[in-house]
Design a protein around this motif. Structure first.
Motif, mmCIF file in Angstrom:
data_model
loop_
_atom_site.group_PDB
_atom_site.id
_atom_site.type_symbol
_atom_site.label_atom_id
_atom_site.label_comp_id
_atom_site.label_asym_id
_atom_site.label_seq_id
_atom_site.Cartn_x
_atom_site.Cartn_y
_atom_site.Cartn_z
ATOM 1 N N GLN A 2 0.825 -1.188 0.000
ATOM 2 C CA GLN A 2 0.000 0.000 0.000
ATOM 3 C C GLN A 2 0.869 1.250 0.000
ATOM 4 O O GLN A 2 0.626 2.204 0.721
ATOM 5 C CB GLN A 2 -0.924 0.010 1.224
ATOM 6 C CG GLN A 2 -1.905 -1.162 1.233
ATOM 7 C CD GLN A 2 -2.719 -1.180 2.492
ATOM 8 O OE1 GLN A 2 -2.237 -0.819 3.546
ATOM 9 N NE2 GLN A 2 -3.964 -1.573 2.381
ATOM 10 N N THR A 5 -0.652 4.757 -0.281
ATOM 11 C CA THR A 5 -1.563 5.218 0.758
ATOM 12 C C THR A 5 -0.895 6.237 1.652
ATOM 13 O O THR A 5 0.162 5.988 2.189
ATOM 14 C CB THR A 5 -2.019 4.036 1.634
ATOM 15 O OG1 THR A 5 -2.615 3.062 0.800
ATOM 16 C CG2 THR A 5 -3.004 4.498 2.687
ATOM 17 N N ASP A 269 6.748 2.218 8.568
ATOM 18 C CA ASP A 269 6.586 0.898 7.975
ATOM 19 C C ASP A 269 6.648 1.085 6.459
ATOM 20 O O ASP A 269 5.820 1.789 5.885
ATOM 21 C CB ASP A 269 5.239 0.311 8.394
ATOM 22 C CG ASP A 269 5.005 -1.096 7.864
ATOM 23 O OD1 ASP A 269 5.401 -1.388 6.722
ATOM 24 O OD2 ASP A 269 4.391 -1.908 8.586
ATOM 25 N N GLU A 271 5.985 -0.928 4.114
ATOM 26 C CA GLU A 271 4.900 -1.588 3.399
ATOM 27 C C GLU A 271 3.657 -0.699 3.329
ATOM 28 O O GLU A 271 2.992 -0.631 2.299
ATOM 29 C CB GLU A 271 4.548 -2.916 4.079
ATOM 30 C CG GLU A 271 5.584 -4.003 3.880
ATOM 31 C CD GLU A 271 5.596 -4.517 2.448
ATOM 32 O OE1 GLU A 271 4.593 -5.105 2.007
ATOM 33 O OE2 GLU A 271 6.614 -4.301 1.765
ATOM 34 N N THR A 272 3.339 -0.041 4.430
ATOM 35 C CA THR A 272 2.103 0.743 4.498
ATOM 36 C C THR A 272 2.341 2.238 4.534
ATOM 37 O O THR A 272 1.427 3.019 4.276
ATOM 38 C CB THR A 272 1.309 0.362 5.756
ATOM 39 O OG1 THR A 272 2.056 0.763 6.922
ATOM 40 C CG2 THR A 272 1.050 -1.132 5.812
#
Length: 385
Positions: A2, A5, A269, A271-272
């Protein structure tokens, strides 16, 4: 994944609730330098030191220096023995030297000429100047500034940031005669730079509404951005943060960002894009490096600001598992850049003497320092938590 985001205010509030309490961090007393002296070596021969890089195959530490900011003055790369910091050789450069990066596979070193907006390319064996690559455009009497330099060890691509109000990221391709790709609008003050070569991701960090830009290393295309959610309006005056430097834990998928505005470390993080922790580090927080061998984070802070110009800085050592402060090591006057040895057993630090005559530690003609910490010895000397 993501990566596109952006963090909402609610997510940020949740993330900040996971941070180590400031009171617990600040309760850690500064380490007595006599206590850790057996783990340290200091070299004070140089003036105007900035970045450094290890040449592990030669057991050398290269240190960039610019004794003068005057236009037309030279820069230098001083080569030190990486074990005992003995001076081995000095290379004079046609332009002022600030940042350093190594392409070990191709035997090249790249020197960031910050004020001249360029890169000097050196042969890492002989020290001969191979090329000068102009990146920054003319800007008044000088050029757009360069700042951090990183090299992809596989492709040899060179990534360079520019901390302007709009932000620029340059990608230099050594296999195409130094062809340069310019990425504009990289973000307010895009100063910090971290490279995840395995995943092909570049992280440019700065300030503004979205403080971290994520770029595809192969194409230069923007993939997404991270935001703390703390800045609501565009422009430097409104920016809550300035992530001046960054480091990665690639296995743990974490980005560590040194916040000069807040005097803190922020952990994202990758990833996010969420902020998963913060930890106070000190006034004038500057550089950060992560040791995966020890699962520790090292952060320099200069100890000064425009409002408090007479302070002195140090290094904060954090446990990367829970972000608890292990130690605060004072290093007068202004710790600057960090280099972790490839072995993971030594940490090198450049430390600048104060330039302002009003500073209590100012000495006319005084030199800057390079320090080497034996991390195995240091671990036995630091206080147990």
């Amino acid at each position: 994944m993501q990566l596109k985001t952006r963090i909402t205010g609610a997510m940020t509030a949740l993330a900040l609730s996971l941070a180590v309490p400031a009171a617990a961090q600040e309760a850690t007393a500064q380490v007595d330098l006599a206590q850790i002296a057996p783990a340290a070596l200091r070299q004070d021969l140089l003036k105007g030191v900035y970045g450094a890089v290890e040449i592990p195959g030669r057991n050398q530490l290269w240190v960039a220096s610019s004794p003068s900011f005057e236009q037309g003055t030279p820069g230098f790369v001083d080569i030190l023995d990486a074990t005992d910091l003995r001076p081995l050789r000095r290379i004079e450069l046609p332009r002022r030297a600030f940042a350093l990066a190594l392409d070990a596979a191709r035997g090249r070193a790249y020197v960031g000429n910050t004020l001249d907006g360029s890169l000097t390319v050196l042969d890492a064996a002989s020290g001969l100047v191979l090329d000068t690559i102009q990146l920054g455009k003319p800007d008044g009497e000088g050029f757009e500034h360069t700042r951090m330099v990183r090299v992809d060890p596989g492709s040899g691509q060179v990534f360079v940031t520019s901390p302007s109000d709009t932000g620029t990221l340059w990608i230099v391709d050594p296999d195409r005669q130094g062809a340069v790709q310019r990425i504009d609008d990289a973000g307010l003050w895009s100063a910090g730079l971290a490279l995840d070569a395995a995943r092909g991701r570049v992280y440019a960090t700065g300030g503004g509404i979205s403080e971290v830009l994520v770029v595809d290393a192969a194409t230069g295309a923007g993939i997404g951005s991270f935001s703390t959610g703390d800045t609501k309006e565009a422009g430097g005056e409104a920016s809550a943060h300035f992530f001046v430097n960054a480091a990665l834990d690639t296995e743990g998928k974490r980005l560590f960002a040194a916040d000069a505005n807040q005097g803190a470390l922020y952990v994202f993080d990758t990833e996010t894009g969420a902020v998963i922790a913060t930890a106070p580090t000190g006034l004038g927080t500057l550089d950060v490096i992560y040791s995966d061998k020890r699962d520790q984070i090292f952060v320099t802070y200069r100890g000064v600001s425009r409002e408090a110009p007479s302070g002195s800085g140090g290094i904060v050592v954090l446990d990367a598992s829970d972000y608890a402060r292990i130690a605060d090591i004072p290093l007068p006057a202004h710790p600057n850049s960090l280099v972790l040895a490839e072995s993971g057993d030594a940490l090198f630090v450049t430390v600048k003497a104060p330039m302002e005559k009003e500073h209590p530690l100012y000495r006319e003609g005084g030199g800057d320092s390079v320090l080497r910490f034996d991390l195995d010895k240091l671990a036995t000397l630091l206080p147990r938590q």
